[in-house]
Design a protein around this motif. Structure first.
Motif, PDB file in Angstrom:
ATOM      1  N   VAL A  79      -6.760   4.058  43.281  1.00  0.00           N
ATOM      2  CA  VAL A  79      -6.360   4.778  44.523  1.00  0.00           C
ATOM      3  C   VAL A  79      -6.837   3.892  45.629  1.00  0.00           C
ATOM      4  N   LEU A  80      -8.085   3.707  45.566  1.00  0.00           N
ATOM      5  CA  LEU A  80      -8.860   2.788  46.789  1.00  0.00           C
ATOM      6  C   LEU A  80      -8.528   1.370  46.630  1.00  0.00           C
ATOM      7  N   GLY A  81      -7.959   0.947  45.596  1.00  0.00           N
ATOM      8  CA  GLY A  81      -7.767  -0.521  45.632  1.00  0.00           C
ATOM      9  C   GLY A  81      -9.001  -1.229  45.533  1.00  0.00           C
ATOM     10  N   VAL A  82      -9.987  -0.970  44.933  1.00  0.00           N
ATOM     11  CA  VAL A  82     -11.301  -1.633  44.645  1.00  0.00           C
ATOM     12  C   VAL A  82     -11.492  -1.759  43.162  1.00  0.00           C
ATOM     13  N   LYS A 123      -9.531   2.204  55.736  1.00  0.00           N
ATOM     14  CA  LYS A 123      -8.268   1.432  56.073  1.00  0.00           C
ATOM     15  C   LYS A 123      -6.988   2.295  55.529  1.00  0.00           C
ATOM     16  N   LEU A 124      -7.326   3.097  54.440  1.00  0.00           N
ATOM     17  CA  LEU A 124      -6.252   3.395  53.980  1.00  0.00           C
ATOM     18  C   LEU A 124      -6.273   5.114  54.448  1.00  0.00           C
ATOM     19  N   ALA A 125      -7.274   5.782  54.977  1.00  0.00           N
ATOM     20  CA  ALA A 125      -7.289   7.097  55.637  1.00  0.00           C
ATOM     21  C   ALA A 125      -6.507   6.857  56.866  1.00  0.00           C
ATOM     22  N   MET A 126      -6.771   5.790  57.530  1.00  0.00           N
ATOM     23  CA  MET A 126      -6.020   5.502  59.123  1.00  0.00           C
ATOM     24  C   MET A 126      -4.529   5.123  58.286  1.00  0.00           C
ATOM     25  N   GLN A 127      -4.323   4.456  57.469  1.00  0.00           N
ATOM     26  CA  GLN A 127      -2.954   4.169  57.262  1.00  0.00           C
ATOM     27  C   GLN A 127      -1.790   5.391  56.908  1.00  0.00           C
ATOM     28  N   LYS A 164      -0.669  11.350  49.734  1.00  0.00           N
ATOM     29  CA  LYS A 164      -1.678  10.001  49.508  1.00  0.00           C
ATOM     30  C   LYS A 164      -3.002  10.117  50.448  1.00  0.00           C
ATOM     31  N   PHE A 165      -2.909  10.727  51.470  1.00  0.00           N
ATOM     32  CA  PHE A 165      -3.863  10.978  52.535  1.00  0.00           C
ATOM     33  C   PHE A 165      -5.104  11.664  51.510  1.00  0.00           C
ATOM     34  N   LYS A 166      -4.464  12.913  50.835  1.00  0.00           N
ATOM     35  CA  LYS A 166      -5.485  13.739  50.171  1.00  0.00           C
ATOM     36  C   LYS A 166      -6.095  12.896  48.929  1.00  0.00           C
ATOM     37  N   GLU A 167      -5.192  12.150  48.445  1.00  0.00           N
ATOM     38  CA  GLU A 167      -5.621  11.418  47.116  1.00  0.00           C
ATOM     39  C   GLU A 167      -6.640  10.581  47.359  1.00  0.00           C
ATOM     40  N   VAL A 168      -6.425   9.800  48.507  1.00  0.00           N
ATOM     41  CA  VAL A 168      -7.689   8.633  48.931  1.00  0.00           C
ATOM     42  C   VAL A 168      -8.771   9.326  49.079  1.00  0.00           C
ATOM     43  N   GLY A 169      -8.606  10.737  50.043  1.00  0.00           N
ATOM     44  CA  GLY A 169      -9.885  11.493  50.304  1.00  0.00           C
ATOM     45  C   GLY A 169     -10.719  12.023  49.196  1.00  0.00           C
ATOM     46  N   GLU A 170      -9.735  12.470  48.018  1.00  0.00           N
ATOM     47  CA  GLU A 170     -10.486  12.958  47.058  1.00  0.00           C
ATOM     48  C   GLU A 170     -11.085  11.870  46.106  1.00  0.00           C
ATOM     49  N   ALA A 171     -10.485  10.592  46.028  1.00  0.00           N
ATOM     50  CA  ALA A 171     -11.274   9.483  45.355  1.00  0.00           C
ATOM     51  C   ALA A 171     -12.435   9.136  46.227  1.00  0.00           C
ATOM     52  N   VAL A 231     -16.309   8.679  57.797  1.00  0.00           N
ATOM     53  CA  VAL A 231     -15.830   7.300  58.582  1.00  0.00           C
ATOM     54  C   VAL A 231     -15.783   7.589  59.978  1.00  0.00           C
ATOM     55  N   PHE A 232     -15.496   8.650  60.254  1.00  0.00           N
ATOM     56  CA  PHE A 232     -15.076   9.011  61.748  1.00  0.00           C
ATOM     57  C   PHE A 232     -16.378   8.725  62.472  1.00  0.00           C
ATOM     58  N   ASP A 233     -17.647   9.254  61.758  1.00  0.00           N
ATOM     59  CA  ASP A 233     -18.953   9.163  62.522  1.00  0.00           C
ATOM     60  C   ASP A 233     -19.318   7.643  62.460  1.00  0.00           C
ATOM     61  N   ASP A 234     -18.882   6.848  61.438  1.00  0.00           N
ATOM     62  CA  ASP A 234     -18.922   5.518  61.422  1.00  0.00           C
ATOM     63  C   ASP A 234     -18.402   4.648  62.589  1.00  0.00           C
TER      64      ASP A 234
END
Length: 381
Positions: A10-13, A28-32, A47-54, A97-100
């Protein structure tokens, strides 16, 4: 519902991805796929929820280890432990990420305290120039330092005598206010109290409610022996006064050594270039040279002393800053050619020149011998 995809996929890593690589991929994915950016795409939110869960699973070392061992089964039946959206707190993941991205702009990290309480005063810098003699012997210096000091009238509270600051009604004393915008929660400095978390209704007339006044202070500073150019001295607590009862900052004194008319310094050693009469250099003799302590030292020159030759006078240099001995004084000879000669002096020099042999001027003879060989070789070519 289809089977869940591998969180790494999901995260592509890769499964060996570091924490920084995970965060970068998630950001990158959360913004996309953020719904605010994809209002017309119904799959974007999924996809946003899936990325967040991962990311929520893989960013935690313990849960990542469980996932690597058991896969998705490790978090079935509420195993996620967060109790939100099937066991996953997506806001926590996005907040990382937002705090980052914006934490520094907001003036704090996730663990920061709301409101500005006691704050340490700023550090100050003072530049002080010394003579080489002062660096040699040390000095008790008196300096005038302009700085912000605690107001004596209100004792730093900023309020008139008898009055006390009250909690800001806008931010409830936190110093920051929040506003929700979609998935974002924007936090900014409270405009009513400017981040202080409290309001002074009756400000001190002496400091205008700031709790500090600007004035010059006179300080006595002991400069130790042997300080070098660029030495930095720290006086703890002698900087600007803290805000709202906070500790004072520090004062840093940067020392510079003014150029000297006679001596040059290299570490703890001193160098002095001394003109020597050509007769003394030729016949030998002694010369007196100055020392940094105001005294004199006698240097004996052998016959035939040449320009550039150095003589060492032990223990006549600079003292070590940490008490590690005293340097030396190096005397460099500069043979002086006489000028404004009288007729008699000229005649004597001509007589000397006529009587001179190669042995009297070996460097001159050697040099021109090499020049003659060079020219001879060049002519043959």
């Amino acid at each position: 519902m289809g089977a869940k995809r591998c969180y790494y996929e999901v995260l592509g890593v890769a499964k060996t991805a570091t924490a920084d690589q995970l965060k970068s991929a998630y950001r990158k994915l959360a913004m996309q796929f953020h719904p605010d950016r994809n209002a017309d795409d119904s799959d974007a939110e999924k996809k946003f929820k899936e990325v967040g869960e991962a990311y929520e699973i893989l960013k935690d070392d313990q849960r990542r280890a469980a996932y690597d061992r058991f896969g998705h089964a490790a978090f079935e039946n509420g195993g996620g432990g967060r109790g939100q959206r099937g066991g996953f707190d997506f806001s926590s993941a996005f907040t990382d990420v937002f705090d980052d991205l914006f934490g520094e702009f907001m003036g704090r990290g996730r663990g920061g305290q709301g409101g500005q309480r006691a704050a340490r005063g700023q550090d100050l810098r003072f530049d002080l120039e010394l003579t080489l003699e002062e660096a040699f012997s040390g000095k008790d210096a008196t300096i005038e330092v302009p700085s912000a000091q605690t107001c004596e009238v209100c004792e730093g509270s900023g309020a008139e005598a008898g009055a006390q600051p009250v909690a800001c009604g806008t931010c409830q004393g936190h110093g920051k206010v929040r506003a929700a915008q979609g998935f974002f929660t924007i936090e900014r400095t409270c405009p009513a109290c400017n981040g202080a978390g409290r309001i002074i209704k009756n400000p001190c007339k002496s400091c205008g409610g700031m709790g500090r006044v600007r004035k010059e202070r006179t300080l006595s500073v002991r400069i130790p022996k042997g300080v070098e150019d660029g030495t930095r001295m720290r006086l703890a607590g002698e900087g600007e006064a803290g805000l709202r009862g906070g500790p004072n900052g520090d004062l840093y004194i940067f020392l510079s050594i003014a150029p000297h008319a006679i001596f040059k310094r290299e570490g703890s050693d001193l160098f002095c270039r001394v003109p020597v009469p050509f007769t003394t250099a030729a016949l030998g003799g002694s010369i007196e040279v100055p020392t940094i302590d105001g005294g004199k030292a006698k240097v004996t020159l052998p016959e035939g002393t040449q320009t550039g030759r150095q003589f060492r006078v032990r223990h006549k240099g600079m003292p070590g800053l940490r008490g590690d001995g005293t340097g030396d004084l190096y005397v460099e000879c500069a043979i002086e050619t006489p000028v404004h000669l009288t007729k008699k002096q000229k005649e004597l020099l001509r007589q000397f020149d006529a009587a001179a042999t190669e042995a009297n001027q070996p460097e001159t003879h050697g040099f021109f011998a090499r020049v003659k060989e060079f020219w001879s070789g060049a002519a043959k070519e």
